[in-house]
Motif scaffolding. Structure first.
Motif, short mmCIF file in Angstrom:
data_model
loop_
_atom_site.label_atom_id
_atom_site.label_comp_id
_atom_site.label_asym_id
_atom_site.label_seq_id
_atom_site.Cartn_x
_atom_site.Cartn_y
_atom_site.Cartn_z
N MET A 1 0.95 -1.46 0.44
CA MET A 1 0.07 -0.20 -0.22
C MET A 1 0.91 1.26 -0.03
N LYS A 2 0.10 2.00 -0.40
CA LYS A 2 1.33 3.51 -0.13
C LYS A 2 0.49 4.69 0.98
N ILE A 3 0.69 4.58 1.62
CA ILE A 3 0.68 5.53 2.53
C ILE A 3 1.37 6.56 2.99
N HIS A 25 5.42 -1.50 2.78
CA HIS A 25 4.56 -0.53 2.11
C HIS A 25 5.34 0.80 1.52
N ASP A 52 -3.30 5.28 -0.55
CA ASP A 52 -4.04 4.90 0.33
C ASP A 52 -4.24 4.68 1.45
N VAL A 53 -3.76 4.94 1.95
CA VAL A 53 -3.93 5.17 3.11
C VAL A 53 -2.98 6.80 3.80
N SER A 82 -7.92 14.84 1.10
CA SER A 82 -8.43 12.73 1.60
C SER A 82 -9.19 12.47 0.50
N VAL A 87 -8.86 8.62 -0.65
CA VAL A 87 -8.20 8.16 0.65
C VAL A 87 -9.07 7.31 1.10
N GLY A 88 -8.37 5.60 1.40
CA GLY A 88 -9.39 4.73 2.37
C GLY A 88 -9.30 4.20 3.50
N HIS A 89 -9.08 5.40 4.39
CA HIS A 89 -8.46 4.83 5.04
C HIS A 89 -8.05 6.05 6.15
#
Length: 244
Positions: A1-3, A25, A52-53, A82, A87-89
Motif C-alpha cells: 500500500m501507499k501510505i 509498504h 491508500d492510507v 483525502s 483515500v480509503g483510511h
C-alpha cells in the motif's frame, strides 16, 4: 500500500515510516520540511494524491488556547484533500482518556480532532496512547524549583514511543477500525513516584515534593490510565531508562 505519513519526520512519524517500509509498504513522510503545510494547505493535495492510507501525526505547536484552531484547520485541510483523492483510511494519534479531561484545553482540542475525523466521511482509525516515556523529562522540568521538583500524585501509565509507533503502524496497515484502539505501557505510577525513579536513574540529587497543584497534570481529574480493552505494550519504564 501507499501510505502518506503527515508529520512523518517527528518522534513517532519517523519510526512509523521505518516500520511500514520494513513491512513492504510505500510509506512517504511529509512535513513542513518537505513542503507540506497543514495549516495553509500548501502541498497537502500532492501529499495525499494516490495514497491508500493517510496517517496524520502532526501536533499543535502549543498546548494553549491556540491548539483547537490548529486541529480544526489541519484536519479540515487533510480530510478535504483525502476525500477528493479517494483515500480509503485516515489514521490519527490521540490520548488515552482524552475525553475525561475537559479541564485541559489541549485535551479538549484533541477531542475536537477526533470529532472532526468521525464526521469527515473517510473511513478512519484513532489510536489513543498514554503519556510517552520520552516526555517525562520535560514534565519534570515544568515544576523544577532549585533542588526540588514539585509533582502531583496523578496516576500515569507511560509508554515508549517505539511501542506507540508500532501500534500506529499496525493500525495503518490494517482495515479501518471506524473506532478507537487504546495502547498503554505495562505499569502505572503516580507522577511523583515516576519523578523519583527518573531522577535516581539519572543520578540527579534533586528531591521530589508532592504538590497536587503543580504542573499541567495537576488539572487531570479523570482517568488517563489504560481502559480494560487497551493493548498493553511490552516496554517497562526502568528498562527504557536503562537503555537510554
Amino acid at each position: 500500500m501507499k501510505i502518506a505519513v503527515i508529520g512523518g519526520t517527528g518522534l513517532i512519524g519517523s519510526q512509523v515510516v521505518k516500520n511500514l517500509v520494513a513491512a513492504g509498504h510505500e510509506a512517504v513522510p511529509h512535513a513542513l520540511s518537505t513542503g507540506v503545510d497543514v495549516i495553509t494547505g500548501v502541498g497537502v493535495d500532492d501529499a495525499v494524491a494516490g495514497a491508500d492510507v493517510v496517517v496524520n501525526l502532526t501536533n499543535s505547536p502549543t498546548f494553549d488556547d491556540a491548539s483547537p484552531a490548529f486541529f480544526q484547520t489541519s484536519m479540515d485541510n487533510l480530510l478535504g484533500a483525502s476525500a477528493k483523492a479517494g483515500v480509503g483510511h485516515f489514521v490519527i494519534l490521540s490520548i488515552v482518556g482524552v475525553d475525561q479531561v475537559p479541564e485541559l484545553v489541549y485535551y479538549r482540542a484533541k477531542v475536537l480532532q477526533e470529532d472532526v475525523l468521525r464526521a469527515g466521511g473517510v473511513p478512519f482509525s484513532i489510536v489513543r496512547a498514554t503519556q510517552f516515556m520520552e516526555f517525562i523529562g520535560a514534565v519534570l522540568s515544568w515544576t523544577a524549583d532549585g533542588e526540588r521538583v514539585r509533582l502531583p500524585r496523578t496516576p500515569i501509565q507511560p509508554i515508549a514511543a517505539a511501542d506507540v509507533a508500532a501500534a500506529v503502524s499496525e493500525v495503518a496497515a490494517d482495515a479501518p477500525l471506524n473506532g478507537i484502539r487504546n495502547v498503554a505501557g505495562p505499569e502505572v505510577f503516580t507522577l511523583d513516584d515516576l519523578g523519583r525513579i527518573t531522577l535516581e536513574a539519572k543520578g540527579d540529587s534533586r528531591s521530589v515534593v508532592v504538590d497536587d497543584t503543580a504542573g499541567m497534570f495537576a488539572e487531570v481529574k479523570g482517568d488517563i490510565t489504560a481502559p480494560a480493552d487497551a493493548h498493553i505494550a511490552p516496554t517497562r519504564y526502568t528498562d527504557w531508562l536503562a537503555a537510554g
